[in-house]
Design an enzyme around this catalytic site. Structure first.
Site, PDB file in Angstrom:
ATOM      1  N   THR A 143      -9.339 -10.039  -3.575  1.00  0.00           N
ATOM      2  CA  THR A 143     -10.311 -10.830  -2.567  1.00  0.00           C
ATOM      3  C   THR A 143      -9.662 -12.254  -1.984  1.00  0.00           C
ATOM      4  O   THR A 143      -9.070 -13.150  -2.728  1.00  0.00           O
ATOM      5  CB  THR A 143     -11.371 -11.351  -3.411  1.00  0.00           C
ATOM      6  OG1 THR A 143     -12.158 -10.140  -4.111  1.00  0.00           O
ATOM      7  CG2 THR A 143     -12.631 -11.962  -2.543  1.00  0.00           C
ATOM      8  N   GLU A 144      -9.843 -12.213  -0.677  1.00  0.00           N
ATOM      9  CA  GLU A 144      -9.368 -13.532  -0.082  1.00  0.00           C
ATOM     10  C   GLU A 144      -7.717 -13.901  -0.306  1.00  0.00           C
ATOM     11  O   GLU A 144      -7.403 -14.837  -0.100  1.00  0.00           O
ATOM     12  CB  GLU A 144     -10.373 -14.621  -0.316  1.00  0.00           C
ATOM     13  CG  GLU A 144     -11.722 -14.473  -0.294  1.00  0.00           C
ATOM     14  CD  GLU A 144     -12.166 -14.572   1.404  1.00  0.00           C
ATOM     15  OE1 GLU A 144     -11.250 -14.723   2.225  1.00  0.00           O
ATOM     16  OE2 GLU A 144     -13.373 -14.178   1.751  1.00  0.00           O
ATOM     17  N   LEU A 145      -7.114 -12.755  -0.533  1.00  0.00           N
ATOM     18  CA  LEU A 145      -5.679 -12.836  -0.996  1.00  0.00           C
ATOM     19  C   LEU A 145      -5.591 -14.090  -2.122  1.00  0.00           C
ATOM     20  O   LEU A 145      -4.588 -14.729  -2.085  1.00  0.00           O
ATOM     21  CB  LEU A 145      -4.754 -13.311   0.221  1.00  0.00           C
ATOM     22  CG  LEU A 145      -4.787 -12.365   1.415  1.00  0.00           C
ATOM     23  CD1 LEU A 145      -3.550 -12.569   2.279  1.00  0.00           C
ATOM     24  CD2 LEU A 145      -4.834 -11.026   0.936  1.00  0.00           C
ATOM     25  N   ILE A 146      -6.514 -14.216  -2.970  1.00  0.00           N
ATOM     26  CA  ILE A 146      -6.344 -14.968  -4.022  1.00  0.00           C
ATOM     27  C   ILE A 146      -5.144 -14.311  -5.014  1.00  0.00           C
ATOM     28  O   ILE A 146      -5.249 -13.314  -5.562  1.00  0.00           O
ATOM     29  CB  ILE A 146      -7.908 -15.180  -4.774  1.00  0.00           C
ATOM     30  CG1 ILE A 146      -8.775 -15.846  -4.143  1.00  0.00           C
ATOM     31  CG2 ILE A 146      -7.478 -15.461  -6.320  1.00  0.00           C
ATOM     32  CD1 ILE A 146     -10.157 -15.778  -4.633  1.00  0.00           C
ATOM     33  N   TRP A 298      -6.033 -17.065   1.379  1.00  0.00           N
ATOM     34  CA  TRP A 298      -5.670 -17.361   2.649  1.00  0.00           C
ATOM     35  C   TRP A 298      -6.785 -18.164   3.192  1.00  0.00           C
ATOM     36  O   TRP A 298      -6.804 -18.052   4.617  1.00  0.00           O
ATOM     37  CB  TRP A 298      -5.342 -15.988   3.378  1.00  0.00           C
ATOM     38  CG  TRP A 298      -6.721 -14.825   3.489  1.00  0.00           C
ATOM     39  CD1 TRP A 298      -7.943 -15.073   2.878  1.00  0.00           C
ATOM     40  CD2 TRP A 298      -6.637 -13.988   4.234  1.00  0.00           C
ATOM     41  NE1 TRP A 298      -8.729 -14.228   3.347  1.00  0.00           N
ATOM     42  CE2 TRP A 298      -8.108 -13.464   4.050  1.00  0.00           C
ATOM     43  CE3 TRP A 298      -5.711 -12.945   4.779  1.00  0.00           C
ATOM     44  CZ2 TRP A 298      -8.301 -12.111   4.784  1.00  0.00           C
ATOM     45  CZ3 TRP A 298      -6.209 -11.929   5.367  1.00  0.00           C
ATOM     46  CH2 TRP A 298      -7.484 -11.171   5.557  1.00  0.00           C
TER      47      TRP A 298
END
Lengths: 427, 425
Positions: A143-146, A298
């Protein structure tokens, strides 16, 4: 030689309805608004963009290749509100030029809070993608490039993945650039694909910005920037929201025309090509290890967690949500577990972000609440009621099952202790 | 640049936001080097004889000279009073505490009183203002709210200087549907006589354009601000057991006190350790006290009557939440004051301030369920309270009288220029 690797994030949250402290009942979702937005985005973005991608793949005889990560919460909505979008995604899957990535089904922050829950959601998503598109995801995007060093071992544990996608943040790369395949220090098998945020954001954020010195951005100009990578990189990872096409950048900005001409402009240089993430890691060996002790994402200019965990309301909402995990699962009530999972979608916490609120920016655009405070109040009212429903459900459960699940409960809580050790504050 | 300002309230003798606004604005204009002659009515005629009147010399001596270097106060003896109320608000500014009991002119909506005494006073004020203007030198006339509009127009004609009228509230805000025709006519006359109309919010501008037929281009919005007391820390008395929700303002139809009570009743169904304080007085006070009793929440709602000076600050400091449920609020300075004192604010969407403030909760004044929902959220969730008060404080700091004064200065320059070019023709 530069390979261009496109990955598009496709996601819409399931928004909550207005739920005040006096409300009761388990009808939490705003179906009307969700349907309305889903259809709107389908018409402005998903349908025209899918059609264009299909055309481009055919036109360039399979030399144009792309990848998608579509969340489970969106797939459900598409099935209900815009099934024709699913059909076109299936057509894209059938071309063999499109790769589908894996992520958490609910676009959640579970990685930061509960390992068990995270693993369950990744598996659920993998199964859904396989069912719908006939391929099993081999590349993982969180998720969200976490991302931090703690993610690869868990992805290894789940198994079946070859690489993870992350943000090519300057502070993790140092002197290096994002145009190579890397590997994490915490896994021997997995590779890392890092986003080239400058070139990605040129399309996703700056495309229609008339104050930008490079405006207007043409396909030829962009292709020349790709050509310039030759020699100092193998791959340009262009990762962005799919909604860039037609929703964030409206059609009248010329974004579709740009996309229409981009493949031929890039392919004009004989050394360039397009590759899916799996093809990239098969072609290029990792050149170095990238150490990420602190969590990156991101989002925003900070590329950290502050969009979801930047204030105490967000922290409180997340802590309370995951505190409920044992209790919710203990009810063994599919409906309650389902709604609890829907509450994990990261957007609910994004709505509570106060970071840039007063200045009015991108956060506001995506927010159907009038303020982050309203978002918090509403979420907590829903969570309170869910908590109450769980208590009632547990009381109603036959005693025998209750004892069994009490065992499981203690096991889960043990696991949680372990988790909390592994998942202790990385931010 | 010299301005001839016509007002009818000035601290410490104020009954609402008007006096606070005039004070803040004048002080900031003074700092910008604008020469201000401020004409004020003299409060007289209190039968109890406890009235302290403020004369020009009093103000000069009572005011530290560094606050007003370019301002001259001229006082007219008349019975001006904008709002009918049992008491009146007095804010404690640095130059001392003086309580003004303005004589009661009876229920506000009684046409006899409203028109009779007040109108006589208004014309008396206008006459005297003309006399003062005769011996004063200035470039522009600036009139605050309807009672000074006749004076503004008269002085403007007499001295051939452009008129600016400043609308802090309209008859529609004060009286809702039951508009007093005479007052409306005076307001309309003033707005049309003026070269520019200053509205305290877009909400007020809309009213001016819609109900008074003033061209939109003639109306400029200048927001009010708040005098920052510089006290960023919230002091909560340690012995406090109950949470406190504060209403502070005149208890009158315009301020929505009955909506506050209805929401309080709902809050008490969910939260027990909470008290509702209604600070202020007004023509609906007795009615509201009875209403609270008949709703069965009389023990939870406390009426302080009119609060003054340090008591106002103490009320803010005790409060866990400030609620402004106004039915129609042209601006709403009190909300800014609460934010400046670290108090979370729940304001009605029918207020000018709701246009510009983001770190506050907002609700339609009639939406009792939502009002209660949000009150409960602040009382129950410390994180919400902390974020609102912290961010609200920072946001309130953005409202500076200096900025408002600068806008007014620009408006002066524009109308003076206009008048000059007209003269040439």
């Amino acid at each position: 030689m530069a390979s261009v690797c496109f990955y598009f994030q496709v996601h819409q949250p399931q928004r909550l309805r207005h739920y005040n402290i006096f409300d009761r009942g388990d009808n939490y979702l705003d179906d009307y608004k969700n349907a309305e937005i889903c259809r709107k985005v389908a018409n402005k973005c998903y349908l025209p963009a899918n059609k264009l991608m299909l055309e481009l793949i055919r036109k360039h005889k399979r030399k144009f290749r792309i990848s998608y990560s579509i969340t489970g919460v969106l797939l459900e909505q598409l099935e209900r509100f815009a099934p024709e979008v699913l059909t076109t995604f299936k057509q894209l899957a059938d071309t063999g030029c499109v790769e589908f990535l894996g992520e958490t089904y609910h676009h959640s922050l579970a990685f930061l809070y509960s390992k068990d829950e995270f693993i369950e959601q990744v598996k659920a998503h993998r199964q859904t993608i396989k069912q719908l598109f006939g391929q099993t995801p081999r590349i993982f995007r969180n998720t969200e490039l976490i991302y931090n060093n703690g993610l690869p071992p868990i992805i290894d544990q789940i198994g079946g993945f070859d690489a993870i996608i992350a943000e090519g943040a300057d502070h993790i790369l140092g002197y290096r650039n994002a145009n190579f395949v890397y590997r994490p220090p915490t896994s021997t098998k997995l590779k890392l694909l890092l986003k080239n945020y400058r070139l990605s954001d040129d399309i996703a954020f700056r495309f229609s910005n008339r104050d930008w010195s490079q405006w207007p951005l043409t396909a030829d100009k962009f292709a020349s920037w790709i050509n310039a990578v030759n020699g100092c990189g193998n791959v340009v990872n262009l990762f962005m929201d799919y909604e860039t096409f037609g929703e964030h950048q409206w059609e009248d900005t010329g974004i579709f025309n740009f996309l229409r001409h981009l493949p031929q402009a890039i392919l004009r240089h004989p050394d360039n090509n397009f590759k899916t993430p799996s093809e990239v890691i098969r072609t290029y060996p990792p050149v170095d290890t990238v150490d990420v002790p602190y969590t990156i994402s991101w989002a925003d200019i900070e590329r950290d967690l502050s969009a979801w965990r930047g204030n105490s309301m967000q922290e409180n909402a997340l802590a309370e949500l995951y505190r409920l995990e044992g209790k919710v699962k203990n009810t063994e009530n599919a409906g309650l577990i389902d709604i609890w999972r829907r509450l994990q979608t990261s957007d609910h916490f994004y709505y509570m972000c106060t970071k840039w609120f007063a200045d009015g920016d991108v956060h506001k655009y995506f927010n159907h609440y009038n303020s982050p405070y309203d978002a918090y109040i509403n979420f907590m009212n829903v969570l309170d009621n869910l908590d109450r429903s769980c208590s009632e459900a547990i009381l109603k459960k036959p005693q025998r099952i209750y004892e069994l699940s009490a065992e499981r409960q203690s096991k889960t809580s043990n696991d949680n202790v372990v988790n909390s050790l592994c998942f202790s504050e990385r931010t | 640049m010299k301005t001839f300002m016509l007002g009818w309230e000035f601290p410490p003798f104020i009954s609402g936001g008007l006096g606070t606004a005039c004070y803040g604005l004048t002080k900031a204009m003074d700092k910008l080097g604008i020469k201000v002659t401020f004409v004020l009515p003299k409060g007289t005629g209190n039968p109890a004889g406890s009235v302290k009147t403020i004369g020009a010399n009093d103000v000069r001596t009572a005011t530290p000279s560094e606050q007003f270097t370019n301002t001259k106060f001229r006082v007219i003896s008349s019975n001006l009073k904008p709002y009918a109320s049992v008491g009146s608000h007095e804010h404690n500014y640095s130059y001392g505490k003086i309580l003004l009991e303005i004589p009661d002119i009876g229920p506000m909506f009684s046409p006899d009183n409203y028109t009779g005494d007040i109108l006589a006073a208004v014309s008396q004020y206008a006459e005297k203002a003309m006399m003062i203007a005769g011996v004063e030198d200035f470039d522009v006339v600036h009139a605050h709210d309807w009672m000074t509009y006749p004076a503004g127009k008269a002085v403007s004609c007499q001295n051939h200087k452009p008129l600016v009228v400043h609308v802090h509230s309209t008859e529609f805000d004060r009286s809702g549907e039951h508009v007093n025709q005479t007052v409306y006519d005076i307001e309309r006359m003033g707005m049309h006589a003026a070269s520019k109309v200053i509205a305290v919010s877009n909400l007020t501008k809309e009213t001016i354009v819609k109900h008074y037929g003033v061209p939109s281009a003639k109306v400029e919005v200048v927001y009010n601000a708040v005098e920052h007391n510089g006290d960023g820390i919230c002091h909560i008395p340690a012995e406090k057991k109950d949470k406190i929700v504060l209403f502070l303002g005149r208890i009158t139809m315009q301020k929505g006190p009955e909506y506050f009570l209805a929401a309080a009743k709902k809050v008490l169904q969910v939260v027990d350790n909470v008290k509702f304080i209604m600070a202020g007085s007004g023509d609906m006070m007795h009615q509201i006290i009875e209403l609270a009793a008949s709703m069965g929440i009389g023990n939870k709602v406390l009426f302080t009557g009119f609060l003054s000076g340090e008591d106002v600050n103490r009320a803010y400091k005790m409060a866990d939440l400030y609620v402004m449920p106004s039915v129609s609020e042209p601006f709403g300075i009190s909300s800014l004051e609460a934010m400046d004192r670290n108090v979370p604010v729940l304001m009605s969407k029918q207020s000018g301030i709701a246009e510009v403030v983001t770190h506050a909760l907002k609700v339609d004044f009639w939406d009792i369920d939502e009002m209660a929902n949000k009150m409960i959220a602040v009382l129950k969730r410390p994180q919400l309270k902390t974020n609102l008060s912290k961010n609200g404080f920072h946001e309130s700091c953005k409202f500076k009288w200096e900025d408002s004064a600068m806008k007014v200065k620009n408006i002066y320059e524009e109308v003076i220029e206009q008048a000059k070019s007209k003269e040439k023709k």
